[in-house]
Design an enzyme around this catalytic site. Structure first.
Site, short mmCIF file in Angstrom:
data_model
loop_
_atom_site.label_atom_id
_atom_site.label_comp_id
_atom_site.label_asym_id
_atom_site.label_seq_id
_atom_site.Cartn_x
_atom_site.Cartn_y
_atom_site.Cartn_z
N CYS A 454 31.12 45.33 31.31
CA CYS A 454 30.74 46.80 30.51
C CYS A 454 32.13 46.85 30.19
CB CYS A 454 30.15 47.61 31.04
SG CYS A 454 30.59 47.99 32.81
N HIS A 827 29.96 52.10 35.76
CA HIS A 827 29.63 51.46 34.51
C HIS A 827 30.56 52.04 33.34
CE1 HIS A 827 27.11 49.78 31.30
NE2 HIS A 827 26.85 50.74 30.88
#
Length: 996
Positions: A454, A827
């Site tokens: 990510c 994330h």
């Protein structure tokens, strides 16, 4: 004698010497003695056992108690009375805040010596009440295990009647809250032993009082079906179910599935949590109860629950096949889930990426358990191949993995499929057929997470949304000498023109991968961005220049042409320049060095640094969205920092008056006028932008991006150990250092330095401070006399002679957000919007292009949220408030685009000229063909799926499950990002991840 014993125990003699002396005291205790002496010894031994700070002291206390219990029973019984025990249980023993944890052990030890005494019944009656009270207080697993041990050894203390039923229910609630706080294997084994003791007590009660079973199970179901609990109940509840007699299963399941008072959400929550129990290593018959409940739900046609649960849990169940201790139960549940889910290939296809790795792992294990599981798994896979044919490309890797394993015959396959289907009537499931995944309604395309990638996805999307950079990359025609840029061009082209909802950046990942990054691990997106831009810059420097059209323009002077042709695309788009000046405070000599940058790394000021006080000559400022149009006179120059500000000497009381936002230096002995009165040739009120420095939305003590930039640009004193070696003085001297921006980049990248190394934990910790982000930012750029003259000539403005600052306005384009508390985990996702110029063709070249409308630079402009494969509409309000709602989600990397103005007009003209010549970026033939072929392939895949699924739309009320592959965030603090066979259950080597 008690004084002697206490002196011996508390002495500093070696333990072997102490032991000899204690032996003598214990032997003497076996002789007759008076009651007063017995009480003194019992009090001392009680004190040693309950409050002894070493195991040795507690052992001595235990030995003395046992001796007096055997040889002085009357005194012991008198001492071990009901009132004393009540005090121990309700008030504890020892000083406040340090109550003994061994009270229950002490009572268990003493009970054996009073079982035949007249006071025994009174003690049992007291304990029956007190253990119920203790359990209602939700003791820790350790204390609960001690209660269970006491009651197992002395069943007379188990509550009776209605209290017994309440005790069982409360004990189950205790188990539901059990948590193992340590990841050490020894601690986990101890925790499992404690759980086993508690559940074993329930089994003992149920054997003698079967009427308590059903109310206990009802309490268990209430716990696991609750949707109000903030935390899921402990998997230790699995240990309760294993002791329920299997002959009760049919009746229990029938009552549950036909109970109208249980909602679908509660049932879905309960079965989902039961499926999680397959990871409990000590459970027996757990798989039988799970399968029975799934069958019961199918019998009453609760298909929506079954579909939701299967798709959400099947990967987790599959991952447990890695662990021999739970493999048998997990495989049974997996077989039923797959063989019953026959209306769609969806559940099976979720497992396809993981099967080859699991097969390889089981082959490597080479045990009887692994061999048996491989054969059963191969049989299951061939059943799925038979049921869902027509996917050769998808099945090829799986077929290759199981080719050496036995293949079941067709009759066996049909038998397995026939006996497990939820229903034989296909039309009953028609409304549950999933619809096809389609492109986001935003028109944007996502990027597939390849396992904790990510950080790359968010950077690529931010670069893609930088429209000037994207158009330049797509317009490249000579890519052979720039392999990485060519791959970026292909990736951008697919993001622009693909019909897929999301594409895989695997090829670009392998090409742009920093060699020191660990595969599968989370990385720092800022570090990746720096590496990527540097690679692209260095690659172009050794290849052909890409802005050949600038040469052809007769409107660009030779000097400017030389200046821009010597720049790479990265320098043109992201490159800025900074002047670092160091001035000796003794001789006032100044040394300066100019260096290039592609991003500014902004540190956080110390907590005691006040950022909002005073007024600077030209601070970095936010501009409200209402000030959209660039002012006619944007080239107001501020006077030279050498004249404007004087640096205070250390210890000068006036130094505290210097505002933090001030740029440059101040001469010794001269204070800054709070109103900017000693600035040369500058009237702050005449600058249309200088008065708009208010931050109406930010809390009084909050930090903002302008605060961090001002801190970055503020003067730094070099003293003590940091003294500067002055060449003129030829010695170390106090000095002052300042950084000044001399060339503003077209795209300004700001990295907020949130991660710092903590020497205590030896880890990088994260600064979670909320930083307010302005949508429009004004940046001070230092200009030379030549640039001043050029700007004034082009803009027909008058400026003060000499060098000074000018304001350059930037608009926010993208915000990369990090969610988590460490750079090694968490994330990344990003918010982005299109910032473009829409100047009409006939606009005079001498004027700065103006935005087409106020809305383009206002808060109302459309923002997008890019979260791996998911792309959705968003807003600046969401960007601004994300940290308020989610404290671990903080802005990390910011992209700003320079608003058209005098300072950037040369590059703007070059970009505009290239845009007029080319219009929309034209892709070369190979790239256009590749995109076209992939779009046709995708449509064929969709058509094939439509035929297989009958193109029905799911009637489930929740979010579309057929997007689960795309919706799942594959970044996790403790796993490999969802690409390993253990996805969703921790790493394959993590015992803690297995159990909890």
């Amino acid at each position: 004698m008690d004084k002697i014993l206490e002196a011996v125990v508390m002495s500093s003699y070696p333990n072997n010497v102490k032991q000899g002396l204690v032996r003598r005291v214990i032997e003497a205790a076996k002789q007759p003695m008076d009651s007063e002496q017995c009480w003194s010894m019992l009090e001392l031994s009680t004190k040693l056992y309950l409050t002894g700070d070493t195991k040795y002291k507690r052992e001595i206390g235990k030995e003395v108690l046992e001796v007096y219990g055997h040889y002085h029973p009357e005194e012991f019984e008198e001492f071990f009375n009901v009132r004393f025990l009540l005090s121990l249980l309700q008030e504890g023993y020892g000083p406040l805040g340090k109550r003994s944890h061994y009270v229950l052990d002490y009572i268990q030890l003493g009970l054996q010596f009073v079982l035949e005494s007249p006071s025994a019944n009174s003690i049992f009656s007291l304990l029956r009440i007190e253990v119920l009270r203790k359990v209602c207080e939700r003791p820790s697993p350790k204390q609960c295990a001690k209660i269970s041990k006491l009651l197992t050894q002395h069943p007379q203390c188990i509550p009776t009647g209605k209290h017994q039923l309440l005790f069982c229910q409360q004990l189950i609630r205790c188990i539901g809250q059990f948590q193992c706080v340590s990841e050490g294997e020894e601690d986990i084994m101890e925790f499992l032993e404690q759980v086993n003791k508690v559940s074993g007590l329930l089994q003992k009660i149920w054997r003698t009082h079967t009427s308590a079973i059903l109310p206990s199970l009802k309490e268990l179901f209430t716990i696991i079906s609750s949707t109000e609990e903030q935390e899921a109940p402990s998997n230790a509840l699995a240990s309760v179910v294993q002791f329920v007699p299997l002959e009760l299963m049919d009746g229990v399941i029938r009552n549950l599935t036909n109970d109208d008072s249980i909602t679908d959400v509660q049932m879905m929550t309960a079965i989902g949590r039961m499926i999680d129990w397959v990871s409990w290593p000590l459970g027996k018959n757990i798989d039988k109860w799970i399968i029975a409940l799934l069958k019961g739900l199918a019998a009453v046609k609760k298909f929506s629950i079954l579909i939701e649960v299967t798709l959400s849990k099947i990967e987790k169940v599959f991952s447990k096949l890695l662990y021999p201790i739970v493999r048998e139960g997990a495989l049974s549940v997996l077989q039923y889930m797959l063989l019953s889910f026959q209306h769609s290939h969806e559940a099976f296809h979720l497992l396809l990426p993981h099967i080859p790795r699991l097969v390889a792992s089981l082959k490597k294990e080479d045990s009887n358990s692994a061999t048996s599981s491989l054969e059963q798994l191969a049989e299951l896979i061939h059943c799925m191949f038979f049921r869902f044919s027509g996917f050769p490309d998808l099945y090829e890797p799986v077929l290759e993995a199981v080719k050496a394993l036995p293949i079941p015959n067709e009759d066996r396959i049909k038998h397995l499929l026939g006996q497990n289907a939820w229903t034989s009537q296909k039309n009953e499931l028609a409304c549950f057929y999933p619809r096809l995944a389609s492109k986001s309604e935003t028109g944007k395309i996502g990027l597939i997470n390849l396992g904790n990638t990510c950080y790359m996805n968010s950077i690529i999307q931010s670069l893609f949304m930088a429209s000037d950079f994207r158009h330049s990359v797509l317009n490249l025609t000579e890519g052979n000498s720039q392999p990485l840029m060519t791959k970026l061009q292909w990736l951008f082209a697919f993001l622009e023109h693909s019909q897929r909802p999301a594409i895989s950046p695997e090829s670009f990942l392998s090409a742009s991968w920093p060699p020191w990054f660990t595969p599968g691990a989370q990385q720092d997106c800022s570090e990746y961005l720096k590496y990527l831009l540097d690679r692209l810059h260095e690659e172009e420097k050794t290849g052909k220049r890409i802005y050949q059209k600038l040469k052809e323009s007769s409107l660009v002077s030779q000097a400017v042409e030389h200046h821009y042709l010597n720049k790479t695309l990265i320098e043109k788009m992201f490159g800025g320049k900074m002047m670092t000046k160091i001035r000796c405070l003794k001789c006032l000599n100044v040394s300066s060095r100019e260096e290039a940058f592609t991003d500014l790394s902004l540190a956080f000021p110390p907590p005691d640094r006040h950022m909002h006080g005073g007024r600077s000559v030209l601070p970095v400022e936010e501009i409200g969205p209402q000030f959209i149009e660039p002012p006619e006179n944007t080239t107001q120059f501020k006077g030279s920092p050498w004249i404007q500000r004087k640096a205070h000497m250390a210890g000068d009381p006036a130094a505290t008056l210097m505002p933090v936002e001030t740029l440059g230096f101040q001469e010794p002995g001269e204070a800054t006028d709070a109103l900017g009165g000693n600035a040369v040739g500058v009237d702050a009120a005449k600058d249309p932008l200088s008065s708009f420095g208010e931050r109406p939305c930010a809390p009084k003590d909050s930090r903002s991006v302008p605060d961090l930039i001002n801190y970055f640009l503020s003067p730094e004193r070099l003293t003590a150990e940091n003294k500067y070696h002055c060449e003129r003085c030829a010695s170390l001297q106090d000095a002052e250092k300042v950084a000044e921006l001399t060339e503003g980049p077209h795209y300004l990248i700001l990295t907020l330095l949130r991660f710092s190394f903590d020497p205590r934990t030896m880890k990088r910790k994260k600064i979670l401070d909320n930083i307010s982000i302005p949508v429009v930012l004004k940046l001070p750029i230092l200009v030379t006399p030549e640039e001043t003259e050029e700007v004034c000539r082009r803009g027909k403005d008058r400026a003060a002679p000499g060098s000074g600052f000018m304001s350059v306005v930037y608009d926010l384009c993208s915000v990369v957000v990090h969610s988590g508390v460490s750079s090694e985990s968490g994330h990344y996702y990003c918010y982005s919007r299109e910032c473009t110029d829409t100047a009409p063709h006939g606009q005079p070249r001498g004027e700065a292009p103006k935005p087409a409308s106020d809305k383009q630079l206002d808060f109302e402009i459309q923002w997008y949220l890019f979260n791996d494969t998911r792309v959705s509409f968003s807003s600046f309000e969401s960007v601004s408030n994300v940290t308020s709602f989610f404290p671990k989600d903080t802005a990390y990397v910011l992209f700003y685009r320079q608003r058209p103005g005098r300072q950037s007009c040369l590059l703007q003209e070059a970009l505009a000229e290239a845009g007029h010549l080319h219009g929309e970026p034209s892709l070369h033939k190979d790239l256009m063909e590749a995109i076209s072929k992939d779009n046709i392939l995708y449509l064929q895949e969709q058509e094939k799926e439509a035929r297989n699924r009958a193109a029905y739309i799911s009637a489930l009320p929740k979010s579309p499950l057929w997007w689960r592959d795309f919706d799942r965030d594959k970044d996790d603090d403790s796993s490999s990002g969802g690409c390993s066979p253990a996805a969703g259950g921790g790493g394959s080597s993590s015992f803690h991840g297995l159990v909890f």
